[in-house]
Design a protein around this motif. Structure first.
Motif, PDB file in Angstrom:
ATOM      1  N   GLU A 182       0.678  -1.317   0.128  1.00 44.30           N
ATOM      2  CA  GLU A 182      -0.075   0.098   0.062  1.00 44.30           C
ATOM      3  C   GLU A 182       0.856   1.310  -0.018  1.00 44.30           C
ATOM      4  O   GLU A 182       0.667   2.203  -0.809  1.00 44.30           O
ATOM      5  CB  GLU A 182      -0.869  -0.027   1.269  1.00 44.30           C
ATOM      6  CG  GLU A 182      -1.990   1.054   1.406  1.00 44.30           C
ATOM      7  CD  GLU A 182      -2.969   1.061   2.229  1.00 44.30           C
ATOM      8  OE1 GLU A 182      -3.362   2.152   2.670  1.00 44.30           O
ATOM      9  OE2 GLU A 182      -3.111  -0.126   2.969  1.00 44.30           O
ATOM     10  N   PHE A 183       1.816   1.204   0.657  1.00 45.89           N
ATOM     11  CA  PHE A 183       2.921   2.547   0.675  1.00 45.89           C
ATOM     12  C   PHE A 183       3.368   2.644  -0.674  1.00 45.89           C
ATOM     13  O   PHE A 183       3.814   3.842  -0.961  1.00 45.89           O
ATOM     14  CB  PHE A 183       4.023   2.276   1.872  1.00 45.89           C
ATOM     15  CG  PHE A 183       5.323   2.752   1.739  1.00 45.89           C
ATOM     16  CD1 PHE A 183       5.122   4.350   1.692  1.00 45.89           C
ATOM     17  CD2 PHE A 183       6.403   2.393   1.103  1.00 45.89           C
ATOM     18  CE1 PHE A 183       6.432   4.767   1.774  1.00 45.89           C
ATOM     19  CE2 PHE A 183       7.517   3.066   0.908  1.00 45.89           C
ATOM     20  CZ  PHE A 183       7.628   4.325   1.194  1.00 45.89           C
ATOM     21  N   LYS A 184       3.947   1.771  -1.234  1.00 46.73           N
ATOM     22  CA  LYS A 184       4.337   1.711  -2.404  1.00 46.73           C
ATOM     23  C   LYS A 184       3.427   2.249  -3.537  1.00 46.73           C
ATOM     24  O   LYS A 184       3.830   3.194  -4.272  1.00 46.73           O
ATOM     25  CB  LYS A 184       5.135   0.242  -3.051  1.00 46.73           C
ATOM     26  CG  LYS A 184       6.319  -0.102  -2.334  1.00 46.73           C
ATOM     27  CD  LYS A 184       6.731  -1.477  -2.731  1.00 46.73           C
ATOM     28  CE  LYS A 184       7.826  -2.025  -1.953  1.00 46.73           C
ATOM     29  NZ  LYS A 184       8.209  -3.534  -2.623  1.00 46.73           N
ATOM     30  N   ALA A 185       2.331   1.615  -3.487  1.00 43.28           N
ATOM     31  CA  ALA A 185       1.368   2.265  -4.440  1.00 43.28           C
ATOM     32  C   ALA A 185       0.858   3.663  -4.245  1.00 43.28           C
ATOM     33  O   ALA A 185       0.580   4.368  -5.175  1.00 43.28           O
ATOM     34  CB  ALA A 185      -0.106   1.480  -4.354  1.00 43.28           C
ATOM     35  N   SER A 186       0.802   4.180  -3.000  1.00 39.40           N
ATOM     36  CA  SER A 186       0.305   5.524  -2.591  1.00 39.40           C
ATOM     37  C   SER A 186       1.238   6.672  -2.815  1.00 39.40           C
ATOM     38  O   SER A 186       1.310   7.733  -2.879  1.00 39.40           O
ATOM     39  CB  SER A 186      -0.479   5.422  -1.254  1.00 39.40           C
ATOM     40  OG  SER A 186       0.521   5.279  -0.297  1.00 39.40           O
ATOM     41  N   LYS A 187       2.680   6.036  -2.430  1.00 34.55           N
ATOM     42  CA  LYS A 187       3.625   6.980  -2.016  1.00 34.55           C
ATOM     43  C   LYS A 187       4.853   7.062  -3.301  1.00 34.55           C
ATOM     44  O   LYS A 187       5.490   8.087  -3.227  1.00 34.55           O
ATOM     45  CB  LYS A 187       4.421   6.854  -0.749  1.00 34.55           C
ATOM     46  CG  LYS A 187       3.336   7.075   0.406  1.00 34.55           C
ATOM     47  CD  LYS A 187       3.152   8.389   0.926  1.00 34.55           C
ATOM     48  CE  LYS A 187       2.185   8.258   2.053  1.00 34.55           C
ATOM     49  NZ  LYS A 187       2.802   7.961   3.332  1.00 34.55           N
ATOM     50  N   SER A 189       6.596   6.232  -7.215  1.00 33.79           N
ATOM     51  CA  SER A 189       5.999   5.968  -8.654  1.00 33.79           C
ATOM     52  C   SER A 189       6.239   4.384  -8.900  1.00 33.79           C
ATOM     53  O   SER A 189       7.028   3.695  -8.077  1.00 33.79           O
ATOM     54  CB  SER A 189       6.904   6.830  -9.618  1.00 33.79           C
ATOM     55  OG  SER A 189       8.392   6.401  -9.519  1.00 33.79           O
ATOM     56  N   GLU A 261       0.599   3.385   9.823  1.00 30.61           N
ATOM     57  CA  GLU A 261      -0.075   2.937   8.455  1.00 30.61           C
ATOM     58  C   GLU A 261       0.018   1.640   8.313  1.00 30.61           C
ATOM     59  O   GLU A 261      -0.270   0.855   7.225  1.00 30.61           O
ATOM     60  CB  GLU A 261       0.886   3.898   7.293  1.00 30.61           C
ATOM     61  CG  GLU A 261       0.883   5.300   7.486  1.00 30.61           C
ATOM     62  CD  GLU A 261      -0.371   5.508   6.854  1.00 30.61           C
ATOM     63  OE1 GLU A 261      -1.286   4.969   6.186  1.00 30.61           O
ATOM     64  OE2 GLU A 261      -0.822   6.864   7.100  1.00 30.61           O
TER      65      GLU A 261
END
Length: 364
Positions: A182-187, A189, A261
């Motif tokens: 989720e972190f990679k997807a939202s924060k 590229s 998170e």
């Protein structure tokens, strides 16, 4: 102490996260000491996820103390009393013959007593809980991480060599999912996410402010880490820490806030894959040691251990230290202020050197 081999063991450690982490070494130790015994653990909801589905646990029993307390205050006293009796029946029906109260407080000792176990061993029991035990062994607050729990294994009949071989902190196994998805997807590229495989974990927060390092030290440390390693820093913590972490991360280069998170188990998994962990005296810092990740611990008002594998402990041992819950400095916390970012960087360099020297490739 040698007695009849137990068949059904209950460990009581209700909280906190760090203590559950450090006490988790009891599981492989007890399994090796009593290979035929079933082992259960009584804890509170906040730490239950760390223990559920553990291969060495028969069951995890959860006492929702906070929910009971809330209902009691709201006037549901009869309902709570019925729950107490039902919980007591649950414990008695499990037929425990050995209970280890590793917390040693009245709130834990009462459940040891209510279990009806014939043998109830308290670890440093106080607050009157010592009268609810059949035996009490002192807490061995030694230099090595988990000394008190290691001492309990020795009290049960193990020698030093046995404890050294079998006392390994261990928690629930990970899921197959990526805890940072989720972190990679939202924060990040797509390109950043594909390259995000190496990072440093920072653990600045815990429940007691007198154990916190200073924000300006964390900010300077992040700058030095970026200069030396060019790796992102992930700041971990619980939901209450999120606003503080957001403010802190905004002043750091190449840093990201994951406080609030990620679940506790996800944080555990994130830590297991870190290059380094730097943290104060908090449970998730101790997870770095459990996973044998190179870890720097920063202690001031507390010093639960001074020796741990693959770890550098920064502790100034001032005349007033450890003050624990009763600081005498008026809030200046010099014990932490005088631990500098340079000292952390030097500690990491020492860990790197040690790892290099231990590597088989270092001889070539």
């Amino acid at each position: 102490m040698q007695t009849a081999q137990p068949k059904n063991i209950l460990i009581i450690r209700l909280s906190a996260i760090g203590d559950v982490v450090m006490a988790s070494g009891l599981l492989p130790s007890l399994h090796a000491l009593y290979p035929e015994a079933k082992i259960s653990w009584l804890t509170e909801p906040a730490t239950a996820s760390l223990l559920r589905d553990h291969s060495l646990l028969e069951q995890v029993i959860v006492w929702d103390k906070a929910a009971w307390k809330k209902r009691w205050k709201s006037g549901e006293k009869l309902g709570v009393l019925k729950d107490v009796l039902a919980f007591r029946r649950q414990l008695k029906q499990a037929n425990f013959d050995l209970v280890l109260d590793t917390q040693g407080l009245l709130k834990s000792g009462i459940w040891a007593w209510m279990s009806g176990a014939k043998r109830r061993v308290g670890l440093g029991s106080k607050e009157g809980s010592q009268h609810l035990m059949t035996e009490v062994t002192p807490r061995d607050d030694g230099a090595i991480i988990s000394s008190e729990y290691r001492g309990l294994v020795k009290y049960l009949g193990a020698d030093d060599a046995f404890v050294e071989q079998h006392y390994k902190m261990s928690l629930n196994q990970f899921s197959d999912s990526d805890p940072l998805a989720e972190f990679k997807a939202s924060k990040l590229s797509a390109e950043q996410a594909s390259q995000f495989s190496d990072y440093i974990v920072l653990c600045p927060y815990t429940t007691r402010p007198q154990k916190h390092w200073f924000d300006h030290h964390w900010i300077e440390l992040a700058k030095q880490l970026e200069s030396k390693y060019q790796l992102p820093c992930l700041v971990l913590g619980g939901p209450p820490d999120k606003p503080l972490a957001e403010k802190l991360v905004a002043q750091m280069p190449n840093a990201f806030n994951l406080a609030g998170e990620t679940s506790l188990m996800a944080s555990n998994q994130v830590i297991s894959n870190a290059r380094f962990v730097v943290g104060v005296d908090t449970g998730i810092t101790h997870m770095g040691i459990m996973h044998n990740v190179p870890t720097v611990t920063i202690f001031g008002s507390t010093c639960p251990y001074s020796q741990a594998p693959n770890t550098k402990v920064l502790y100034l041992n001032k005349p007033c230290s450890p003050c624990r819950r009763r600081p005498t400095c008026g809030g200046s916390f010099d014990c932490l202020l005088e631990i500098t970012p340079d000292m952390v960087i030097e500690a990491l360099a020492q860990l790197e050197l040690t790892i290099f020297q231990q590597s088989p490739c270092s001889n070539h």
